[in-house]
Design an enzyme around this catalytic site. Structure first.
Site, PDB file in Angstrom:
ATOM      1  N   SER A  46       7.506   9.452  12.152  1.00  0.00           N
ATOM      2  CA  SER A  46       5.984   9.257  10.717  1.00  0.00           C
ATOM      3  C   SER A  46       6.271   9.554   9.611  1.00  0.00           C
ATOM      4  O   SER A  46       6.699   9.835   8.904  1.00  0.00           O
ATOM      5  CB  SER A  46       5.403  10.122  11.178  1.00  0.00           C
ATOM      6  OG  SER A  46       4.151   9.931   9.859  1.00  0.00           O
ATOM      7  N   LYS A  98       1.100  -1.356  -0.275  1.00  0.00           N
ATOM      8  CA  LYS A  98      -0.277   0.237   0.364  1.00  0.00           C
ATOM      9  C   LYS A  98       1.020   1.251  -0.273  1.00  0.00           C
ATOM     10  O   LYS A  98       0.609   2.829  -0.875  1.00  0.00           O
ATOM     11  CB  LYS A  98      -0.977   0.126   1.077  1.00  0.00           C
ATOM     12  CG  LYS A  98      -2.009   0.475   0.989  1.00  0.00           C
ATOM     13  CD  LYS A  98      -3.047   0.885   2.123  1.00  0.00           C
ATOM     14  CE  LYS A  98      -2.963   1.295   3.597  1.00  0.00           C
ATOM     15  NZ  LYS A  98      -2.389   2.045   3.916  1.00  0.00           N
ATOM     16  N   ASP A 126       1.849  -0.825  11.667  1.00  0.00           N
ATOM     17  CA  ASP A 126       0.368  -1.370  11.469  1.00  0.00           C
ATOM     18  C   ASP A 126       0.153  -2.921  11.886  1.00  0.00           C
ATOM     19  O   ASP A 126      -0.500  -3.274  11.255  1.00  0.00           O
ATOM     20  CB  ASP A 126       0.769  -1.154  10.105  1.00  0.00           C
ATOM     21  CG  ASP A 126       1.004  -0.092   9.349  1.00  0.00           C
ATOM     22  OD1 ASP A 126       0.665   1.289  10.094  1.00  0.00           O
ATOM     23  OD2 ASP A 126       0.878   0.528   7.899  1.00  0.00           O
ATOM     24  N   ARG A 136      -7.274  -2.936   9.112  1.00  0.00           N
ATOM     25  CA  ARG A 136      -6.923  -4.224  10.457  1.00  0.00           C
ATOM     26  C   ARG A 136      -7.242  -4.792  11.487  1.00  0.00           C
ATOM     27  O   ARG A 136      -6.597  -6.142  12.043  1.00  0.00           O
ATOM     28  CB  ARG A 136      -5.308  -2.783  10.655  1.00  0.00           C
ATOM     29  CG  ARG A 136      -4.489  -2.711   9.369  1.00  0.00           C
ATOM     30  CD  ARG A 136      -3.060  -2.222   9.669  1.00  0.00           C
ATOM     31  NE  ARG A 136      -2.505  -1.597   8.927  1.00  0.00           N
ATOM     32  CZ  ARG A 136      -2.306  -2.172   7.269  1.00  0.00           C
ATOM     33  NH1 ARG A 136      -2.645  -3.550   7.052  1.00  0.00           N
ATOM     34  NH2 ARG A 136      -1.799  -1.668   6.575  1.00  0.00           N
TER      35      ARG A 136
HETATM   36  C1  S3P Z   1       2.846   5.308   5.858  1.00  0.00           C
HETATM   37  C2  S3P Z   1       3.150   5.491   6.969  1.00  0.00           C
HETATM   38  C3  S3P Z   1       2.549   4.916   8.719  1.00  0.00           C
HETATM   39  C4  S3P Z   1       1.470   3.837   8.091  1.00  0.00           C
HETATM   40  C5  S3P Z   1       0.350   4.498   7.462  1.00  0.00           C
HETATM   41  C6  S3P Z   1       1.126   4.216   5.941  1.00  0.00           C
HETATM   42  C7  S3P Z   1       3.417   5.553   4.511  1.00  0.00           C
HETATM   43  O1  S3P Z   1       2.304   6.170   8.716  1.00  0.00           O
HETATM   44  O2  S3P Z   1       0.905   3.773  10.351  1.00  0.00           O
HETATM   45  O3  S3P Z   1      -0.103   2.732   6.850  1.00  0.00           O
HETATM   46  O4  S3P Z   1       2.498   4.871   3.531  1.00  0.00           O
HETATM   47  O5  S3P Z   1       3.418   6.889   4.934  1.00  0.00           O
HETATM   48  P1  S3P Z   1       2.955   7.379   9.442  1.00  0.00           P
HETATM   49  O6  S3P Z   1       3.014   8.048   8.932  1.00  0.00           O
HETATM   50  O7  S3P Z   1       1.446   7.980  10.933  1.00  0.00           O
HETATM   51  O8  S3P Z   1       3.057   6.468  11.383  1.00  0.00           O
END
Ligand code: S3P
Length: 419
Positions: free
Chosen positions: A158, A13, A307, A380
């Site tokens: 993040s 994803k 996740d 999830r």
């Molecule tokens: C993601 C980053 C994560 C993750 C999300 C996808 C991404 O979130 O939990 O499902 O694709 O950059 P955070 O950046 O808020 O940790």
């Protein structure tokens, strides 16, 4: 009976969302092969189309006609990000430097998720926003010329925040230097670098980006999503099945924390082949039924398995002894309040669990479990408890499970084949 099977999880994803957006910002036509097709990626495609990007969906691939570095078009309607946090936060970064006004909206869950984590640092680059309902969506972006960002220290790990800033740097043609600790998933850095951009990143979480030219168009194959594979791996570990090979899974070290944790718990996960695609490691993983013991999961491990905590909590509920997940307060801001809801669901079906002071504690047992799961319409949550619900001594009902299509259409057919 000896079982041995092979299964290929859907496309990653995070990588599909990035490839679609990078394709839209590249100078020419890009092809994204084996993409994830799900609720979240449909949201990204819809949003990009609203911004004038031509996207053609073929059977096995998606063709994106890029608009160049800052060539997205003024939208004539709201940009709907649906349930997708990644689509919304990455688009905020990309749109901050486009010279027009746009308005982002989302579903109820996304509208309640924090956006200041991206708008505040983007503000340091000169970006301007108007909030309509506090820290969430709808959000109006007043795009304009941006200035460089020097030595930004991210208050949280993040990848969405990091990526929003790097995309703003690319669109605005300005350098970005930032640091986060521990390091979050580094797909954006790898993608920019593999497409010829000048970007360096260190183990300590420092990223230096000096956008030079427009992104060249590309042709990429998206590896399988380790976050989706995690449900199949967990189902295999808890089943009577002897062995399963999960093929073509993205095996980026910033995403494999769940594998390290389950190995510590006593599971066996063997890398049977490894190669690389678009600067991303990809592997075939072989796993089998195992007996697990509870472990401590430390705060510095959390970004690499953020996740996977719902499915790890489910595994912990069937392990010997206690598992603690420390420093997981960030779970409150996911598709549901996973911190509170995970503990609540586990307690409701007979598992001893606590969510206190940013630590989630789960006491494993082998006793029969039964009760109702409130998924909070969180994909999830629905999938993690569906894995648990397949065990012979577990009897669960669900508020819904259709939310699984946000990241994993076809989940239940795959689950049938491993449980
Ligand atoms: C993601 C980053 C994560 C993750 C999300 C996808 C991404 O979130 O939990 O499902 O694709 O950059 P955070 O950046 O808020 O940790």
């Amino acid at each position: 009976m000896v079982h041995h099977g092979k299964i290929r999880p859907p496309g990653d994803k995070s990588l599909t969302q990035r490839a679609l957006l990078f394709g839209a910002l590249a100078d020419g036509i890009s092809t994204v092969r084996s993409p994830l097709r799900s609720g979240d990626t449909a949201s990204m495609i819809g949003a990009l189309r609203t911004l004038g990007v031509e996207i053609r969906e073929e059977d096995q691939h998606i063709v994106v006609s890029g608009k160049g570095r800052n060539g997205l078009l003024t939208p004539d309607k709201d940009i709907d990000c649906g349930n997708s946090g990644t689509a919304s936060r990455l688009l905020i970064g990309a749109l901050a430097g486009h010279p027009f006004q746009s308005r982002l909206v989302g579903d109820d869950s996304l509208s309640a998720r924090p956006m200041r984590r991206v708008t505040e640092p983007l503000g340091l680059m000169g970006a301007r926003f108007a909030e309509e309902s506090g820290d969430g969506l709808p959000l109006v972006i007043h795009g304009r010329a941006l200035k460089r960002l020097d030595d930004f220290v991210s208050p949280k790990s993040s990848a969405q925040v990091k990526t929003a800033l790097l995309l703003a740097g690319y669109v605005g043609g300005v350098s970005v230097t930032l640091r986060e600790s521990p390091r979050s998933r580094d797909h954006t850095e790898r993608m920019f670098r593999s497409l010829g951009q000048e970007l360096s990143s260190d183990e300590d979480g420092t990223v230096r980006f000096l956008p030079t030219t427009d992104l060249n168009p590309f042709d990429v194959t998206i590896p399988g999503d380790i976050s989706s594979a995690a449900f199949l791996i967990a189902a295999t570990i808890m089943s009577q099945r002897d062995e399963i090979t999960i093929e073509g899974v993205g095996y980026n070290p910033t995403r494999t924390g769940m594998i390290s944790v389950i190995e510590r718990m006593g599971a066996s996960v063997e890398v049977v082949s490894q190669y690389e695609q678009l600067g991303e490691p990809v592997a075939d993983l072989m796993t089998r039924a195992s007996v697990l013991t509870g472990v401590r999961v430390a705060p510095e491990e959390i970004p690499s398995l953020i996740d996977e905590i719902p499915i790890l909590a489910v595994l912990a509920a069937r392990a010997h002894g206690e598992t603690t997940f420390e420093g997981v307060g960030e779970l409150k801001f996911k598709e549901s309040d996973r911190f509170g809801l995970l503990a609540e669901n586990l307690q409701n079906i007979g598992v001893e669990a606590r969510a206190e002071n940013d630590t989630l504690t789960v006491m494993g047992s082998k006793r029969g479990l039964a009760g109702h799961i409130q998924t909070g319409r969180d994909h999830r949550m629905a999938m993690a408890f569906s894995v648990l619900g397949r065990l012979p001594d577990v009897d669960l009902t669900f508020s819904e499970t259709a939310s699984s299509s946000v990241s994993y259409p076809g989940f239940f057919e795959h689950l049938d084949s491993v449980s």
